[in-house]
Design an enzyme around this catalytic site. Structure first.
Site, PDB file in Angstrom:
ATOM      1  N   TYR A   1      -4.974 -17.465  13.526  1.00 16.39           N
ATOM      2  CA  TYR A   1      -6.085 -16.957  12.715  1.00 16.39           C
ATOM      3  C   TYR A   1      -7.240 -17.960  12.660  1.00 16.39           C
ATOM      4  O   TYR A   1      -8.408 -17.589  12.774  1.00 16.39           O
ATOM      5  CB  TYR A   1      -5.617 -16.635  11.297  1.00 16.39           C
ATOM      6  CG  TYR A   1      -4.834 -15.352  11.203  1.00 16.39           C
ATOM      7  CD1 TYR A   1      -5.463 -14.119  11.382  1.00 16.39           C
ATOM      8  CD2 TYR A   1      -3.467 -15.360  10.956  1.00 16.39           C
ATOM      9  CE1 TYR A   1      -4.746 -12.935  11.310  1.00 16.39           C
ATOM     10  CE2 TYR A   1      -2.737 -14.175  10.878  1.00 16.39           C
ATOM     11  CZ  TYR A   1      -3.382 -12.967  11.055  1.00 16.39           C
ATOM     12  OH  TYR A   1      -2.664 -11.799  10.987  1.00 16.39           O
TER      13      TYR A   1
ATOM     14  N   ARG B   1      -4.408  -1.999  -7.494  1.00 22.97           N
ATOM     15  CA  ARG B   1      -5.315  -2.710  -6.603  1.00 22.97           C
ATOM     16  C   ARG B   1      -6.750  -2.177  -6.662  1.00 22.97           C
ATOM     17  O   ARG B   1      -7.700  -2.869  -6.264  1.00 22.97           O
ATOM     18  CB  ARG B   1      -4.803  -2.652  -5.157  1.00 22.97           C
ATOM     19  CG  ARG B   1      -3.975  -3.861  -4.680  1.00 22.97           C
ATOM     20  CD  ARG B   1      -4.773  -5.155  -4.658  1.00 22.97           C
ATOM     21  NE  ARG B   1      -6.042  -5.058  -3.967  1.00 22.97           N
ATOM     22  CZ  ARG B   1      -6.174  -5.014  -2.657  1.00 22.97           C
ATOM     23  NH1 ARG B   1      -5.129  -5.090  -1.878  1.00 22.97           N
ATOM     24  NH2 ARG B   1      -7.365  -4.901  -2.104  1.00 22.97           N
TER      25      ARG B   1
ATOM     26  N   ASP C   1      -0.155 -14.107   0.528  1.00 22.89           N
ATOM     27  CA  ASP C   1      -0.592 -13.964   1.918  1.00 22.89           C
ATOM     28  C   ASP C   1      -0.369 -15.273   2.646  1.00 22.89           C
ATOM     29  O   ASP C   1      -0.516 -16.342   2.031  1.00 22.89           O
ATOM     30  CB  ASP C   1      -2.081 -13.592   1.959  1.00 22.89           C
ATOM     31  CG  ASP C   1      -2.492 -13.145   3.342  1.00 22.89           C
ATOM     32  OD1 ASP C   1      -2.377 -11.939   3.627  1.00 22.89           O
ATOM     33  OD2 ASP C   1      -2.894 -13.994   4.158  1.00 22.89           O
TER      34      ASP C   1
ATOM     35  N   ARG D   1       0.766  -1.248   0.000  1.00 26.44           N
ATOM     36  CA  ARG D   1       0.000   0.000   0.000  1.00 26.44           C
ATOM     37  C   ARG D   1       0.794   1.295   0.000  1.00 26.44           C
ATOM     38  O   ARG D   1       0.268   2.337  -0.381  1.00 26.44           O
ATOM     39  CB  ARG D   1      -0.940   0.064   1.217  1.00 26.44           C
ATOM     40  CG  ARG D   1      -2.095  -0.877   1.150  1.00 26.44           C
ATOM     41  CD  ARG D   1      -3.440  -0.197   1.476  1.00 26.44           C
ATOM     42  NE  ARG D   1      -4.515  -1.067   0.987  1.00 26.44           N
ATOM     43  CZ  ARG D   1      -5.139  -0.878  -0.173  1.00 26.44           C
ATOM     44  NH1 ARG D   1      -4.864   0.183  -0.917  1.00 26.44           N
ATOM     45  NH2 ARG D   1      -6.052  -1.729  -0.581  1.00 26.44           N
TER      46      ARG D   1
END
Lengths: 335, 335
Positions: A148, A36, A72, A27
């Protein structure tokens, strides 16, 4: 240069430290934000065309010595059939978190089928950069994936998975072992497709106490890393007091977060190659501040077996000029 | 017993470890949830009647050796005129965060005027418990207070304040110094009103790199702790690799988070009294698990200068029976 990176990973002396940044494709780059805008995160990482372009953006801009694939850690959930999505303002959300012993999965589909797009990405990136940079694959570590999967969404201090460990020790062990199986297959798959090196990110495992870390996590890291034929890097935060344990993982290179004193780490670890460890928020200072701080890290690390990096991923609010100053400090260095 | 606590804090041998828990007055207690239903958090901490009752709830239930006042580190913002409130699901929110050098405050109103309710609370608690337990005051440390004041709300990895440090080093130093002035006055005020000991919580300061920690935080801890005449405890997370730096704070007792190996810490710190360090999520296991883990901590710490505690605050989802098992393990211990 690919050769700089590989030399440092083997503990050899390099004329200057090789340099890359964790989360370097992201970013803080305007060209990333622009691209993106047309894709969701899941689309971007799973479409080789798009992921290749994003992976190469920081390489084209800064000329880094390693190009880490844009992906990821949670893709490792896919072969297990665990569904997740990214929720704006929250982070990754798992639709059906693992909350009981019965919910722990034990089998996975072949990585090569479910994550074929990563293989294709690595091939394209490696073809493009050639010898100009090392192509770097990565995977999340078993504890971080479990954190997670159990919490369902980012949880402060990762309390859900730590509680699961206390309440269901056997199921916790099973869950980590399931993830370790996937990760072992996944990193081998990345090597088969051309990765020059692999980084294992078990970022949150340092939230386990020392006994739990040694019992649950260390043997799995060893199992995963031993199976890999290319240089490996292990990264776990909050291990400043336990660096020898990190080295026991069998990784070629020990990643150091920014709370570790580089000179002390070198003393503790002897000839073990290291990676790191500028405070990523140092990049929120002006370029002169960035240069000074970067020089301190390089000086403290010395000429042998040091891969320059941050001590954690780049923040999205980082000015591009700061990243340029960081990279330039390494590239103009002469030992 | 008050005497047990004070003996351990002085490094003396105790027949059993004195015991208390960080955040022992709180949501995991049904009697707390019932009482709190009638008050906001700010009302509860600033009304001596209510705060006294809440402070004493865990003491009445478990018979602890130290009774820590029910309060919040953010009350130290009040003498500076910085307004904050608690937002459900978010945490503390500061209405007007400090985002520029110009916004850094330099003066504060007298603590005795703005925080008179804390003085009254300490007097009441101390009167009630007498010699049965030590009355424990506390304050947040300068970095942790700054991290809230700059970010405005809880921020992952406390990036805003770390970025402020890099972008505005002088203003950052000023801000910490302002908080240190308030905290110094505040802990003295607590001692004047009958606190038997003081814990300084600079929980997040370990997110600074070693050089920044020594430059910015350590001198302020020394300044605050030197001025106090009763035993002091320092608590900072993520300092496992930097325990000697924690000891340099001048605190009588070094708090250890749960990621530190107790036996190694004892070796590193020599005769320095320590507090800690059970993983708070161990209390999410069954009572037998809690007992076994608690015994390990006590054994590793040995009979001299150890105050048994968790390595961080109690989680709100902790079963009361687990806390009972933890406390009972200490109280039935015989060296």
């Amino acid at each position: 240069m690919r050769s700089h990176f590989l030399q440092a990973a083997r503990g050899e002396e390099t004329a200057r430290p090789p340099v890359w940044l964790m989360r370097q494709a992201g970013r803080y780059l305007p060209e990333y934000r622009e691209l993106r805008a047309d894709y969701t995160f899941r689309e971007a990482i799973s479409t080789p065309d798009v992921a290749t372009e994003i992976t190469l953006q920081p390489f084209e801009r800064f000329g880094l010595d390693a190009v880490v694939i844009y992906s990821d850690i949670l893709v490792a959930l896919e072969p297990l059939g665990i569904d997740y999505h990214l929720e704006s303002g929250v982070g990754p959300v798992i639709d059906d978190p693992i909350e009981t012993s019965e919910a722990v999965p034990h089998h996975h589909e072949p990585v090569a089928e479910r994550l074929d797009y990563v293989g294709e990405l690595i091939e394209r990136v490696s073809d493009h950069v050639g010898d100009r940079a090392a192509t770097l694959g990565f995977a999340g570590g078993p504890f971080t994936l479990a954190s997670y999967a159990v919490a369902g969404e980012p949880a402060k201090n990762h309390i859900p998975v730590r509680g699961f460990r206390a309440a269901h020790p056997t199921a916790f062990e099973d869950l980590l072992s399931t993830f370790a199986d996937v990760v072992r297959e996944y990193v081998q798959f990345q090597v088969d497709h051309g990765a020059d090196a692999i980084q294992l990110f078990d970022t949150y495992a340092g939230l386990l106490g020392p006994e739990d870390y040694r019992d649950y996590v260390l043997p799995l890291h060893q199992e995963i890393l031993e199976a890999v034929d290319v240089p490996t890097i292990v990264f776990v935060r909050n291990m400043g007091g336990r660096l020898p344990t990190l080295a026991e993982s069998g990784a070629d290179v020990v990643g150091l977060d920014w709370t570790v004193d580089m000179a002390e780490a070198r003393e503790t670890l002897g000839e073990q190659p290291v990676q790191g460890n500028l405070d990523p928020t140092d990049l929120l200072g002006d370029p002169e501040f960035v240069r000074r701080r970067t020089e301190s890290v390089i000086e403290a690390a010395g000429p042998e077996g040091h891969i320059l990096n941050l001590g954690h991923g780049v923040n999205r609010s980082t000015p591009v000029e700061s990243v340029a100053a960081f990279v330039e400090t390494a590239k103009s260095w002469e030992w």
